[in-house]
Design a protein around this motif. Structure first.
Motif, PDB file in Angstrom:
ATOM      1  N   ALA A   1      60.452  30.967  43.083  1.00  0.00           N
ATOM      2  CA  ALA A   1      58.804  31.617  43.065  1.00  0.00           C
ATOM      3  C   ALA A   1      58.249  31.096  41.678  1.00  0.00           C
ATOM      4  O   ALA A   1      58.977  30.325  40.589  1.00  0.00           O
ATOM      5  CB  ALA A   1      59.026  33.041  42.633  1.00  0.00           C
ATOM      6  N   MET A   2      56.938  30.851  41.876  1.00  0.00           N
ATOM      7  CA  MET A   2      55.993  30.016  40.655  1.00  0.00           C
ATOM      8  C   MET A   2      55.155  31.175  40.403  1.00  0.00           C
ATOM      9  O   MET A   2      54.455  31.671  41.075  1.00  0.00           O
ATOM     10  CB  MET A   2      55.402  28.801  41.035  1.00  0.00           C
ATOM     11  CG  MET A   2      54.550  28.113  40.078  1.00  0.00           C
ATOM     12  SD  MET A   2      53.390  27.019  40.885  1.00  0.00           S
ATOM     13  CE  MET A   2      52.513  28.185  41.744  1.00  0.00           C
ATOM     14  N   VAL A   3      55.008  31.357  38.871  1.00  0.00           N
ATOM     15  CA  VAL A   3      53.828  32.280  38.357  1.00  0.00           C
ATOM     16  C   VAL A   3      53.107  31.188  37.261  1.00  0.00           C
ATOM     17  O   VAL A   3      53.886  30.709  36.597  1.00  0.00           O
ATOM     18  CB  VAL A   3      54.422  33.478  37.788  1.00  0.00           C
ATOM     19  CG1 VAL A   3      53.116  34.218  37.120  1.00  0.00           C
ATOM     20  CG2 VAL A   3      55.210  34.241  38.843  1.00  0.00           C
ATOM     21  N   GLU A   4      51.977  31.275  37.332  1.00  0.00           N
ATOM     22  CA  GLU A   4      51.174  30.370  36.336  1.00  0.00           C
ATOM     23  C   GLU A   4      49.907  31.277  35.768  1.00  0.00           C
ATOM     24  O   GLU A   4      49.213  31.934  36.585  1.00  0.00           O
ATOM     25  CB  GLU A   4      50.476  28.905  37.068  1.00  0.00           C
ATOM     26  CG  GLU A   4      51.365  27.916  37.413  1.00  0.00           C
ATOM     27  CD  GLU A   4      52.110  27.333  36.096  1.00  0.00           C
ATOM     28  OE1 GLU A   4      51.685  27.579  34.998  1.00  0.00           O
ATOM     29  OE2 GLU A   4      53.289  26.702  36.445  1.00  0.00           O
ATOM     30  N   ASP A   5      50.059  31.407  34.416  1.00  0.00           N
ATOM     31  CA  ASP A   5      49.125  32.074  33.808  1.00  0.00           C
ATOM     32  C   ASP A   5      47.812  31.071  33.598  1.00  0.00           C
ATOM     33  O   ASP A   5      47.887  30.162  33.499  1.00  0.00           O
ATOM     34  CB  ASP A   5      49.390  32.721  32.487  1.00  0.00           C
ATOM     35  CG  ASP A   5      50.539  33.725  32.614  1.00  0.00           C
ATOM     36  OD1 ASP A   5      50.387  34.578  33.349  1.00  0.00           O
ATOM     37  OD2 ASP A   5      51.721  33.172  31.837  1.00  0.00           O
ATOM     38  N   PHE A   6      46.496  31.722  33.512  1.00  0.00           N
ATOM     39  CA  PHE A   6      45.663  30.906  33.539  1.00  0.00           C
ATOM     40  C   PHE A   6      44.391  31.657  32.464  1.00  0.00           C
ATOM     41  O   PHE A   6      44.294  32.904  32.350  1.00  0.00           O
ATOM     42  CB  PHE A   6      44.851  30.590  34.541  1.00  0.00           C
ATOM     43  CG  PHE A   6      44.138  31.567  35.433  1.00  0.00           C
ATOM     44  CD1 PHE A   6      42.954  32.203  35.176  1.00  0.00           C
ATOM     45  CD2 PHE A   6      45.167  32.195  36.596  1.00  0.00           C
ATOM     46  CE1 PHE A   6      42.514  33.316  36.068  1.00  0.00           C
ATOM     47  CE2 PHE A   6      44.613  33.043  37.075  1.00  0.00           C
ATOM     48  CZ  PHE A   6      43.265  33.675  37.011  1.00  0.00           C
ATOM     49  N   ASP A   7      43.741  30.842  31.634  1.00  0.00           N
ATOM     50  CA  ASP A   7      42.357  31.357  30.993  1.00  0.00           C
ATOM     51  C   ASP A   7      41.192  31.055  31.948  1.00  0.00           C
ATOM     52  O   ASP A   7      40.208  31.872  31.982  1.00  0.00           O
ATOM     53  CB  ASP A   7      42.475  30.508  29.767  1.00  0.00           C
ATOM     54  CG  ASP A   7      43.358  31.030  28.849  1.00  0.00           C
ATOM     55  OD1 ASP A   7      43.749  32.268  28.416  1.00  0.00           O
ATOM     56  OD2 ASP A   7      43.848  29.808  28.210  1.00  0.00           O
ATOM     57  N   ALA A   8      41.374  29.982  32.952  1.00  0.00           N
ATOM     58  CA  ALA A   8      40.402  29.745  33.663  1.00  0.00           C
ATOM     59  C   ALA A   8      40.984  29.064  34.981  1.00  0.00           C
ATOM     60  O   ALA A   8      41.950  28.453  34.973  1.00  0.00           O
ATOM     61  CB  ALA A   8      39.327  28.788  33.311  1.00  0.00           C
ATOM     62  N   LEU A   9      40.501  29.543  36.166  1.00  0.00           N
ATOM     63  CA  LEU A   9      40.908  29.013  37.438  1.00  0.00           C
ATOM     64  C   LEU A   9      39.989  28.308  38.240  1.00  0.00           C
ATOM     65  O   LEU A   9      38.793  28.769  38.362  1.00  0.00           O
ATOM     66  CB  LEU A   9      41.791  30.300  38.368  1.00  0.00           C
ATOM     67  CG  LEU A   9      42.032  30.222  39.793  1.00  0.00           C
ATOM     68  CD1 LEU A   9      43.080  29.277  39.894  1.00  0.00           C
ATOM     69  CD2 LEU A   9      42.224  31.352  40.407  1.00  0.00           C
ATOM     70  N   VAL A  10      40.238  27.291  38.705  1.00  0.00           N
ATOM     71  CA  VAL A  10      39.411  26.187  39.421  1.00  0.00           C
ATOM     72  C   VAL A  10      40.176  26.294  41.124  1.00  0.00           C
ATOM     73  O   VAL A  10      41.209  25.789  41.129  1.00  0.00           O
ATOM     74  CB  VAL A  10      39.248  24.823  39.047  1.00  0.00           C
ATOM     75  CG1 VAL A  10      38.462  24.154  39.913  1.00  0.00           C
ATOM     76  CG2 VAL A  10      38.382  25.026  37.916  1.00  0.00           C
TER      77      VAL A  10
END
Length: 372
Positions: A96-105
């Motif tokens: 599994a992969m989890v990525e946090d973001f401040d902005a998502l494109v």
């Protein structure tokens, strides 16, 4: 102060260019199911001259100098928690992969026929598919191209050029192909197709079998809903523009009735803060033209401006398609403007000027040689 974190979901043409621009201002993570930039452009060249196509349109991410500061993840996306500022996926090894973001494109593009399919691909799988498609049409003595867009027209022209002894027919539903281009464009292209011996069949609308995704080259007869007798060929290329947005991983409230991501004129996703969309997946206009009009520059500026609380700029879409239709030909590369006027790069300039200086140096900001 720490740099903002931007996740680019999808690293096709639009995603790669956006990531390059944002990498100077933010910590950028790019997620792609492909092992590099595997462009959906120039289908005809891809089929007829796969080695030439791969040289210019299949580039591993580590060759782009401007992506050195971007972390790329070879993974498939499975979901998003926009309130929690996370995206989810599966890595190549299945974990599994989890990525946090401040902005998502969001730049996950579309699926369209046998040459633009979603999901994970290894380098060997990309190479094998290129070779298999080429060998399939090379072995055919007759080819039927179904569709009236640039992909169909390009395929008919390039296959007829590569194999003059092969009968190539182009069947399209309207009175002329390229209906989204200026009429002058078809006038020029039609003369070239005539010289190449391509047989043009106007007013032919194909019956698409139930459940058929147009994602393979077939050989069976093609039925026409417009009344003509069925047509057969050794190879049938389906390029009918039946695009499907790669948005299964997104919440339904972000999408329009056709599954494309709804956006404001500033390329922000409607009703979301810090979420943007670009390219074929974004419902910017009827042509979804941000994929072909270098909107990456505007989007990157808007993402940074949004972080700083500054005003954003609007994307203004052209009303007609423009650019190359046939790809590089023996006499050079012809590029059409939205008003139908044409500019030709002479054949000598394509490898000496256009690709090394305008594309690799100017657009991509430096591309390393293979294996470097």
């Amino acid at each position: 102060m720490s740099r903002p974190r931007v996740v680019i979901a999808g690293l096709g043409d639009s995603g790669v260019l956006t990531a390059m621009r944002l990498a100077r201002h933010a910590d950028v993570v790019g997620i792609s199911g492909k092992p590099g930039l595997v462009s959906g452009q120039e289908l005809g060249v891809r089929l007829a001259r796969p080695d030439d196509w791969a040289r210019d349109y299949w580039i591993s991410f580590d060759r782009f100098r401007a992506l050195d500061r971007v972390r790329t993840e070879h993974a498939t996306l499975t979901g998003a928690d926009l309130a929690g500022r996370k995206v989810f996926g599966h890595l190549v090894d299945g974990s599994a992969m989890v990525e946090d973001f401040d902005a998502l494109v969001i730049a996950t593009g579309v699926s369209n026929g046998f040459w633009r399919r979603p999901g994970y691909r290894s380098p060997d799988e990309v190479a094998a598919q290129l070779r298999a498609d080429h060998e399939r049409v090379a072995a055919a003595r007759s080819v039927l191209v179904v569709g009236g867009g640039a992909a169909a027209v390009s395929s008919a022209a390039n296959l007829a050029l590569a194999w003059p002894g092969t009968r190539v027919e182009l069947c399209f539903p309207g009175s002329r192909p390229l209906p989204q281009h200026h009429p002058r464009v078809w006038g020029r292209i039609a003369r070239r197709l005539d010289r190449l011996g391509v047989v043009l069949r106007a007013g032919h609308r194909a019956v698409v079998p139930d459940g058929f995704a147009c994602d393979r080259i077939t050989s069976g007869p093609v039925e026409w809903s417009t009344g003509q007798p069925a047509s057969s060929a050794d190879a049938v290329l389906w390029a009918i523009g039946r695009v499907r947005p790669n948005t299964d991983w997104l919440p339904a409230e972000l999408l329009d009735d056709d599954g494309f991501v709804t956006v404001t004129p500033q390329l922000k996703v409607v009703g979301q803060q810090g979420v943007y969309a670009i390219g074929d997946v974004a419902a910017t206009d009827p042509l979804r033209s941000s994929a072909r009009n270098r909107a990456d520059k505007l989007l990157a500026r808007n993402v940074i401006a949004d972080f700083a609380g500054r005003p954003l700029r609007d994307y203004r879409a052209p009303t007609r398609r423009w650019g190359s239709v046939l790809g590089v030909q023996p006499d050079g590369l012809e590029v059409f403007a939205p008003n139908g006027s044409a500019f030709r790069f002479p054949a000598w300039s394509v490898d000496r000027v256009l690709q090394p200086w305008i594309v690799r140096r100017g657009i991509y900001r430096g591309v390393r040689p293979p294996g470097s």
